[in-house]
Structures are given as C-alpha cells and as structure tokens.
Design a protein around this motif. Structure first.
Motif, PDB file in Angstrom:
ATOM      1  N   SER A 263       0.851  -1.192   0.000  1.00 53.64           N
ATOM      2  CA  SER A 263       0.000   0.000   0.000  1.00 53.64           C
ATOM      3  C   SER A 263       0.886   1.241   0.000  1.00 53.64           C
ATOM      4  O   SER A 263       1.727   1.399  -0.881  1.00 53.64           O
ATOM      5  CB  SER A 263      -0.955  -0.032   1.192  1.00 53.64           C
ATOM      6  N   ASP A 264       0.758   2.107   1.022  1.00 51.73           N
ATOM      7  CA  ASP A 264       1.561   3.327   1.032  1.00 51.73           C
ATOM      8  C   ASP A 264       2.867   3.168   1.801  1.00 51.73           C
ATOM      9  O   ASP A 264       3.579   4.147   2.053  1.00 51.73           O
ATOM     10  CB  ASP A 264       0.756   4.506   1.594  1.00 51.73           C
ATOM     11  N   THR A 266       3.313   2.135   4.925  1.00 51.11           N
ATOM     12  CA  THR A 266       3.232   2.395   6.361  1.00 51.11           C
ATOM     13  C   THR A 266       2.296   1.376   7.008  1.00 51.11           C
ATOM     14  O   THR A 266       1.438   0.790   6.328  1.00 51.11           O
ATOM     15  CB  THR A 266       2.715   3.817   6.657  1.00 51.11           C
TER      16      THR A 266
END
Length: 287
Positions: A263-264, A266
C-alpha cells in the motif's frame, strides 16, 4: 547480575551450566523448544505454549520430562531470579544423552530427556521501533522438511533465511512453496485485502502459532473477517496491509515485500488494531 538458568532440575549460573556432548539435540537436532514472552513480569499465552510442547513431544515419540507439570513454576522462578520485567523464557527438551552417537533412538527407560530453560531480558518488548514503523521482507524458496508443524530445534534454514534478508537490507524472509507463502522464518504471515485478513490454514506446512491462534480469535471477536487460505507473493505485494505474528513480535506490520511497498508503505489500521487488542487481552490473562 549473573543470569540463572535451569538445567535438568538445577538452577545454575549460566557459566556453570553443562550439557553432554552426546546430547541428541547437539548431534542430531533431536529436540523441541518453546519461547514464552514475559510482559510486566508475567507470562503470555503460557498454557498454549505448554500444550504445543506436549504435541511436539508426542509427534516425535519423545518422552515427556518428569518435570512437565512443574513447567509453570520453573518459568516463574526463572523470571523472578533474573528479575525479568519484559523479555522471553526459552525452553528446550531433547531426547537426552545416551552416552554415544547412534541414529536409532535410545531406550527411553535408560535415557532421560534433557531439559534446559533460560531467560532473555528485553526492556520495551511491547513497544519496539519495528512495531511502529513496520518491517521489510524478501521472498525465498521454502527448503525446510515437511513437518514444520513440529517446533523442533532444526533451525538452520530459517537462520539462513534471516541472513539472506539481512544481506538484502531487510528484516525477514517469507518462504514460498509452489509460489504460495508458507510463513516467515520465525513467524506466521498474513495479508489484508478489502478488510479481510488472509492467512494460510493450519497443516504440516506451517507452525501452529500460539500467537496466531490468539490473534485470529480476537479478530473474530472484534467482528473482523478472517479467511484461512494460501496466498501468493504477488497477492501480498498488492495487499492493503501485511503483517506477521509471533510470541516475541506479537503483531508486527510488514511494509515492504521484495522492494515493493505494501500500500503506502506504512503500517495499516488492521494490524495496528490487532496489536492493541492482542496486548491488552493477553496481559489480562497473563500468569
């Protein structure tokens, strides 16, 4: 302070502890182990670890040590003597030391199991940097034997996997069998997609994680959806979240797989919430 360890019925300073060179764990890898976390001076999931130890011994036709029913008391005494607040208790049981080397199992009436326990102090175990930022993993082929459900001391390949990850600038490795993720080198593996927690179902292919069982139970109680099935490494790279569970890492986010951010990149909300729930509920039940 000199660490006190337990060896075959005795509490000893670690520099006085001895095990025979003929012990079958040393010669044959013929032993099983458990690691129980300690938080705030109390043992986490102890009953689950003791039950899995019993299963491992049974699966290997290894005699249960006479002190089996005293293991809780021994764990507590080591925690007390070593003043462990946060850390681990390592327990190892082997088929014993028959006095010479032989592939055949020794007569259990003549060779008693070897039992060793020691503590490791790890201040801040429940709030490590990795738990906040997540870890990076690589994928490697799973070259272990086919009874990974037994928690044996045969840890050479997982150790090699850890080193492969380290050389790649990462924290751990996820092992692949026929393109599907089995588990990490010392943990169970999960992904989250569209709110659904996905992890490989129990079989001989993976260790039956004690933390895994607790986390999945807590997830279901929190009305989260759990799907126990195999997933590919490509699915993992495309997941909304990924994480691992183990007795020492609890629930730890995975933020990168083979150089691809998850995903991002994090930690996601599901893994963060599961960690909170696990630590809160496990501390309530700790002994």
């Amino acid at each position: 302070m000199t660490r006190i360890v337990y060896v075959n019925g005795e509490y000893l300073p670690e520099n006085e502890a001895k095990v025979s060179i003929f012990d079958r764990a040393f010669l044959m890898g013929d032993g099983v182990y458990e690691v129980t976390s300690v938080l705030q001076g109390k043992l986490i999931d102890f009953d689950g670890h003791r039950a899995r130890l019993d299963r491992s011994l049974t699966e290997l036709d290894m005699p249960k040590p006479d002190i089996f029913d005293d293991l809780l008391e021994i764990h507590r005494e080591l925690v007390r003597r070593n003043e462990v607040v946060d850390g681990l208790v390592y327990l190892q049981v082997t088929r014993g030391a028959p006095g010479d080397r032989d592939f055949a199992f020794p007569d259990p009436d003549e060779t008693t199991p070897t039992v060793v326990l020691f503590t490791q102090s790890k201040p801040g175990l429940a709030d490590t940097p990795a738990s906040r930022t997540g870890i990076k993993v690589i994928s490697i082929d799973d070259l272990r034997w086919d009874r990974r459900d037994i928690k044996t001391v045969q840890l050479l390949y997982p150790s090699m996997g850890k080193m492969m990850a380290k050389k790649a600038g990462c924290d751990d490795a996820w092992m692949l069998q026929d393109g599907y993720v089995t588990e990490g080198t010392s943990n169970n593996a999960y992904i989250v997609k569209n709110g659904k927690i996905i992890t490989r179902k129990l079989s001989n292919d993976i260790l039956h994680g004690i933390t895994r069982a607790a986390v999945l139970r807590f997830a279901k109680e929190a009305q989260m959806t759990v799907e126990e099935r195999s997933f590919t490494i490509d699915e993992a790279k495309d997941a909304d979240e990924a994480f691992i569970t183990s007795a020492s890492a609890f629930v730890q986010p995975v933020v990168e797989i083979d150089g691809h951010p998850v995903s991002d990149g994090t930690p996601g909300p599901v893994s963060r919430r599961l960690r909170e729930i696990y630590l809160e509920e496990s501390l309530k039940a700790a002994v």
